[in-house]
Design a protein around this motif. Structure first.
Motif, short mmCIF file in Angstrom:
data_model
loop_
_atom_site.label_atom_id
_atom_site.label_comp_id
_atom_site.label_asym_id
_atom_site.label_seq_id
_atom_site.Cartn_x
_atom_site.Cartn_y
_atom_site.Cartn_z
N HIS A 198 0.87 -1.19 0.00
CA HIS A 198 0.00 0.00 0.00
C HIS A 198 0.90 1.22 0.00
O HIS A 198 1.71 1.39 0.92
CB HIS A 198 -0.89 0.02 1.24
N ILE A 199 0.76 2.07 -1.02
CA ILE A 199 1.67 3.20 -1.18
C ILE A 199 0.87 4.47 -1.47
O ILE A 199 -0.04 4.47 -2.30
CB ILE A 199 2.69 2.92 -2.31
N ALA A 200 1.24 5.55 -0.79
CA ALA A 200 0.63 6.85 -1.05
C ALA A 200 0.98 7.29 -2.47
O ALA A 200 2.12 7.09 -2.92
CB ALA A 200 1.13 7.88 -0.04
N PRO A 201 0.04 7.87 -3.20
CA PRO A 201 0.29 8.25 -4.59
C PRO A 201 1.50 9.16 -4.79
O PRO A 201 2.20 9.04 -5.79
CB PRO A 201 -0.99 8.98 -5.00
N ASP A 202 1.80 10.02 -3.82
CA ASP A 202 2.93 10.94 -3.99
C ASP A 202 4.24 10.41 -3.41
O ASP A 202 5.23 11.12 -3.37
CB ASP A 202 2.60 12.31 -3.39
N ASN A 203 4.26 9.15 -2.98
CA ASN A 203 5.49 8.53 -2.48
C ASN A 203 6.21 7.87 -3.66
O ASN A 203 6.19 6.66 -3.83
CB ASN A 203 5.18 7.52 -1.37
N HIS A 204 6.82 8.70 -4.47
CA HIS A 204 7.41 8.24 -5.73
C HIS A 204 8.56 7.27 -5.52
O HIS A 204 8.73 6.34 -6.32
CB HIS A 204 7.85 9.43 -6.57
N ARG A 205 9.34 7.43 -4.46
CA ARG A 205 10.46 6.50 -4.20
C ARG A 205 9.94 5.10 -3.91
O ARG A 205 10.47 4.12 -4.42
CB ARG A 205 11.32 7.01 -3.06
N SER A 206 8.89 5.00 -3.08
CA SER A 206 8.34 3.68 -2.77
C SER A 206 7.63 3.08 -3.98
O SER A 206 7.68 1.86 -4.19
CB SER A 206 7.39 3.75 -1.58
N ARG A 207 7.01 3.91 -4.77
CA ARG A 207 6.37 3.39 -5.99
C ARG A 207 7.43 2.81 -6.93
O ARG A 207 7.24 1.72 -7.49
CB ARG A 207 5.57 4.50 -6.68
N ARG A 208 8.54 3.52 -7.11
CA ARG A 208 9.62 3.00 -7.96
C ARG A 208 10.20 1.70 -7.39
O ARG A 208 10.51 0.77 -8.13
CB ARG A 208 10.72 4.05 -8.13
N LEU A 209 10.34 1.65 -6.07
CA LEU A 209 10.87 0.44 -5.45
C LEU A 209 9.91 -0.73 -5.67
O LEU A 209 10.34 -1.84 -6.02
CB LEU A 209 11.13 0.66 -3.96
N ALA A 210 8.62 -0.51 -5.48
CA ALA A 210 7.65 -1.59 -5.72
C ALA A 210 7.75 -2.09 -7.15
O ALA A 210 7.75 -3.31 -7.39
CB ALA A 210 6.23 -1.09 -5.42
N GLU A 211 7.88 -1.19 -8.09
CA GLU A 211 8.01 -1.59 -9.50
C GLU A 211 9.32 -2.33 -9.73
O GLU A 211 9.36 -3.32 -10.47
CB GLU A 211 7.89 -0.37 -10.39
N ARG A 212 10.39 -1.89 -9.09
CA ARG A 212 11.68 -2.60 -9.20
C ARG A 212 11.57 -4.01 -8.64
O ARG A 212 12.22 -4.94 -9.12
CB ARG A 212 12.76 -1.80 -8.47
N LEU A 213 10.74 -4.18 -7.62
CA LEU A 213 10.49 -5.50 -7.03
C LEU A 213 9.61 -6.38 -7.93
O LEU A 213 9.38 -7.54 -7.62
CB LEU A 213 9.83 -5.36 -5.66
N GLY A 214 9.10 -5.81 -9.02
CA GLY A 214 8.25 -6.55 -9.93
C GLY A 214 6.78 -6.42 -9.63
O GLY A 214 5.94 -7.05 -10.29
N ALA A 215 6.41 -5.60 -8.64
CA ALA A 215 5.01 -5.42 -8.29
C ALA A 215 4.31 -4.57 -9.36
O ALA A 215 4.92 -3.70 -9.97
CB ALA A 215 4.89 -4.75 -6.92
N VAL A 216 3.04 -4.85 -9.53
CA VAL A 216 2.24 -4.19 -10.56
C VAL A 216 1.09 -3.44 -9.90
O VAL A 216 0.41 -3.98 -9.03
CB VAL A 216 1.70 -5.24 -11.56
N LEU A 217 0.89 -2.20 -10.33
CA LEU A 217 -0.21 -1.39 -9.82
C LEU A 217 -1.53 -2.06 -10.20
O LEU A 217 -1.75 -2.42 -11.35
CB LEU A 217 -0.14 0.02 -10.42
N GLU A 218 -2.39 -2.24 -9.22
CA GLU A 218 -3.68 -2.89 -9.42
C GLU A 218 -4.77 -1.91 -8.99
O GLU A 218 -4.93 -1.63 -7.81
CB GLU A 218 -3.73 -4.18 -8.61
N LEU A 219 -5.52 -1.40 -9.93
CA LEU A 219 -6.48 -0.34 -9.66
C LEU A 219 -7.76 -0.82 -8.98
O LEU A 219 -8.43 -0.02 -8.32
CB LEU A 219 -6.82 0.40 -10.95
N ASP A 220 -8.10 -2.10 -9.10
CA ASP A 220 -9.37 -2.57 -8.53
C ASP A 220 -9.19 -3.42 -7.28
O ASP A 220 -10.13 -4.07 -6.83
CB ASP A 220 -10.18 -3.32 -9.59
#
Length: 167
Positions: free
Chosen positions: A130-152
Motif C-alpha cells: 500500500h503506497i501513497a500516490p505521492d510517495n514516488h520513491r516507494s512506488r519505484r521500489l515496488a516496481e523494481r520488485l516486480g510489483a504491478v499497480l492494481e487499480l481494482d
C-alpha cells in the motif's frame, strides 16, 4: 498459529526481531516529516502503538516487522514488514529506511528477502504494498520488485495505491 520470528540474512543485511534498543530511532522517524507517507508525523503515543503493533503481529498473525541491520557494522538501517490483520485487506509488504541510508538498495534487498520468506516459508498466497500516490520513491521500489499497480484491489483507503507482488 505460533510462528517463530525469523532472522533472515542477505549478502549485506540481517533482518531480525525488533528490540527496545530500536525504539529511539523508530520513534524519531515516525514523529518526523518523513512519516508523511505513513499517515504521520505521529505523536509519541501513536509511534509507540505502531512499534508495539509491529511486534504484536508475530504471535497473533504469524507475520510482522523485522529490523534491517548492516551485517558488517551491526548498525540498524530501518525496518521491513509484512502487515496483516483487520486494517489490511491482504498481507502487505512495507519498508522504511532511516535518514542517511536511502539510495543504497537496502530497502530493495530487505523487501526481496521478506517477500520471498512470505511466499516460501510462511506460505502466503498474495502480497501487496500500500503506497501513497505521492510517495514516488516507494512506488519505484515496488516496481523494481516486480510489483504491478492494481487499480481494482481492496485497499485500506481510497487514496492508497495497491501494488501486487509476483510470487
Amino acid at each position: 498459529m505460533v510462528i517463530q520470528i525469523p532472522t533472515l540474512e542477505t549478502e549485506r543485511l540481517r533482518l531480525r526481531p525488533q528490540t527496545m534498543q530500536d525504539w529511539p530511532a523508530y520513534a524519531n522517524l515516525m514523529m518526523s516529516e518523513r512519516a508523511v507517507h505513513m499517515q504521520g508525523p505521529h505523536t509519541l503515543a501513536d509511534a509507540w502503538g505502531l512499534f508495539c503493533h509491529d511486534m504484536a503481529q508475530w504471535p497473533l498473525l504469524g507475520c510482522g516487522a523485522l529490523m534491517i541491520d548492516d551485517r558488517e557494522s551491526g548498525e540498524c538501517l530501518g525496518q521491513v514488514g509484512i502487515n496483516s490483520g483487520p486494517l489490511f485487506p491482504e498481507h502487505e509488504l512495507g519498508w522504511m529506511v532511516y535518514p542517511g541510508f536511502e539510495g543504497k538498495g537496502y530497502a530493495y534487498e530487505a523487501a526481496v528477502a521478506l517477500r520471498d520468506w512470505g511466499y516460501g516459508a510462511r506460505g502466503l498466497t498474495t502480497i501487496v504494498s500500500h503506497i501513497a500516490p505521492d510517495n514516488h520513491r516507494s512506488r519505484r521500489l515496488a516496481e523494481r520488485l516486480g510489483a504491478v499497480l492494481e487499480l481494482d484491489a481492496d485497499r485500506p483507503g481510497p487514496e492508497v495505491l495497491v501494488y501486487r507482488h509476483p510470487r
